[in-house]
Motif scaffolding. Structure first.
Motif, PDB file in Angstrom:
ATOM      1  N   ASN A  31       0.546  -1.246   0.393  1.00 55.15           N
ATOM      2  CA  ASN A  31      -0.172  -0.186   0.030  1.00 55.15           C
ATOM      3  C   ASN A  31       0.830   0.927  -0.466  1.00 55.15           C
ATOM      4  O   ASN A  31       0.596   1.965   0.879  1.00 55.15           O
ATOM      5  CB  ASN A  31      -0.458   0.174   1.255  1.00 55.15           C
ATOM      6  N   PRO A  33       1.915   4.875  -1.937  1.00 50.64           N
ATOM      7  CA  PRO A  33       1.471   5.880  -2.633  1.00 50.64           C
ATOM      8  C   PRO A  33       2.269   6.301  -3.682  1.00 50.64           C
ATOM      9  O   PRO A  33       3.679   5.842  -3.556  1.00 50.64           O
ATOM     10  CB  PRO A  33       1.028   7.003  -1.488  1.00 50.64           C
ATOM     11  N   THR A  34       1.724   6.490  -4.563  1.00 50.00           N
ATOM     12  CA  THR A  34       3.029   5.389  -6.310  1.00 50.00           C
ATOM     13  C   THR A  34       3.888   7.651  -5.857  1.00 50.00           C
ATOM     14  O   THR A  34       5.231   7.407  -6.897  1.00 50.00           O
ATOM     15  CB  THR A  34       2.682   5.427  -7.893  1.00 50.00           C
ATOM     16  N   VAL A  56       1.323  -1.490  -4.938  1.00 45.24           N
ATOM     17  CA  VAL A  56       0.533  -0.077  -5.242  1.00 45.24           C
ATOM     18  C   VAL A  56      -1.179  -0.301  -5.970  1.00 45.24           C
ATOM     19  O   VAL A  56      -1.209  -1.060  -6.274  1.00 45.24           O
ATOM     20  CB  VAL A  56       1.056   0.792  -6.390  1.00 45.24           C
ATOM     21  N   GLY A  60      -3.679   3.840  -2.628  1.00 44.45           N
ATOM     22  CA  GLY A  60      -3.082   5.342  -2.204  1.00 44.45           C
ATOM     23  C   GLY A  60      -2.921   6.416  -3.113  1.00 44.45           C
ATOM     24  O   GLY A  60      -3.087   8.230  -3.037  1.00 44.45           O
TER      25      GLY A  60
END
Length: 278
Positions: A31, A33-34, A56, A60
């Motif tokens: 998990n 966030p990109t 991902v 996110g």
């Protein structure tokens, strides 16, 4: 550095895939966030981590939209990035959320689980075409682990031809690019001796080879794939999934998939899958 990015629909098996990679020696992050992806990848690389797996998804936030550009940037830096996209049919996902009694991450007060799944599928539509897709609707956890293990061992510099058998009574695989229907061929299921066997067993193979229409169907499928595969390769496709279906996915489709995979194994990187077999 090898970086495996796992994404896809909630409930499709991302945790199973990530755990399998962790057990195989990958440094795993769930998990993420990109927006943090480039910095995290750079940091882990400087720390000496050569095998990394990161999950991902929509948890996110909107940053998932930037994933295509981030993949290009990482590859430009020489990182071996592989994206695995897991998905499943609507009814399979609804059933899983019902059985586990978990809340879908998008199922806020105004959305039902079904609506949340549809919204998530829409949000991830662009991402699904960036990597290798696996439909987990009818897969158990063990089969998924094996498929993921095969995926990470592939040579990413070559196109991969995936030949998958399936049963129409369980639905068409979501990850199929080409679908061939062989239900019109003679069915070994009606022979009590052949029924418990599969298309990989010699008695079933002998039964099918005895019918001219089986050979004709195989040659038509082989000719079609051979004719158009170069076009898919020219289109910069990394994967092409050819799905062959019969009624139950035990005999005819398995035989065809095995034979087709052996035909192209000397020319392409080939992976054979049998969705309905244990």
């Amino acid at each position: 550095m090898q970086l495996i990015l796992i994404t896809g629909l909630s409930g499709s098996g991302k945790s199973v895939a990530l755990k399998m990679l962790e057990d195989s020696g990958y440094y795993c992050i769930d998990n993420l966030p990109t927006v943090f992806l480039p910095d995290i990848a750079s940091y882990l690389c400087t720390e000496g981590n050569e095998k990394i797996a990161i999950s991902v998804d929509v948890r996110g936030g909107p940053s998932i939209d930037a994933l295509p550009q981030q993949l290009d940037a990482l590859r430009a830096q020489g990182v071996d990035v592989r994206l695995l996209f897991l998905e499943a049919k609507q009814d399979a996902l609804v059933k899983r959320f019902s059985e586990t009694r978990r809340r879908h991450p998008l199922a806020i007060s105004t959305l039902t689980v079904t609506e949340a799944i549809s919204l998530e599928r829409e949000m991830l539509a662009r991402v699904g075409d960036l990597g290798h897709r696996i439909d987990t609707s009818d897969l158990n956890a063990n089969a998924l682990r094996n498929w993921v293990k095969t995926f990470v061992e592939l040579d990413q510099s070559r196109v991969t031809l995936i030949v998958e058998s399936f049963g129409f009574k369980h639905g068409i695989p979501l990850d199929a690019d080409l679908v061939f229907d062989v239900r019109c061929l003679p069915n070994p299921h009606y022979d009590p001796v052949l029924r418990p066997l599969t298309g990989r067993d010699q008695p079933v193979i002998d039964f099918l080879l005895a019918h001219e229409e089986v050979e004709a169907m195989y040659l038509d499928i082989e000719t079609y794939v051979a004719r158009w595969l170069p076009c898919f390769i020219k289109d910069n496709r990394s994967y092409l999934t050819v799905a062959i279906g019969c009624t139950g996915g035990q005999h005819r489709s398995v035989y065809m998939a095995e034979r087709l995979s052996k035909r192209f194994a000397g020319e392409q990187q080939v992976m054979v899958r049998h969705r309905e077999l244990p």
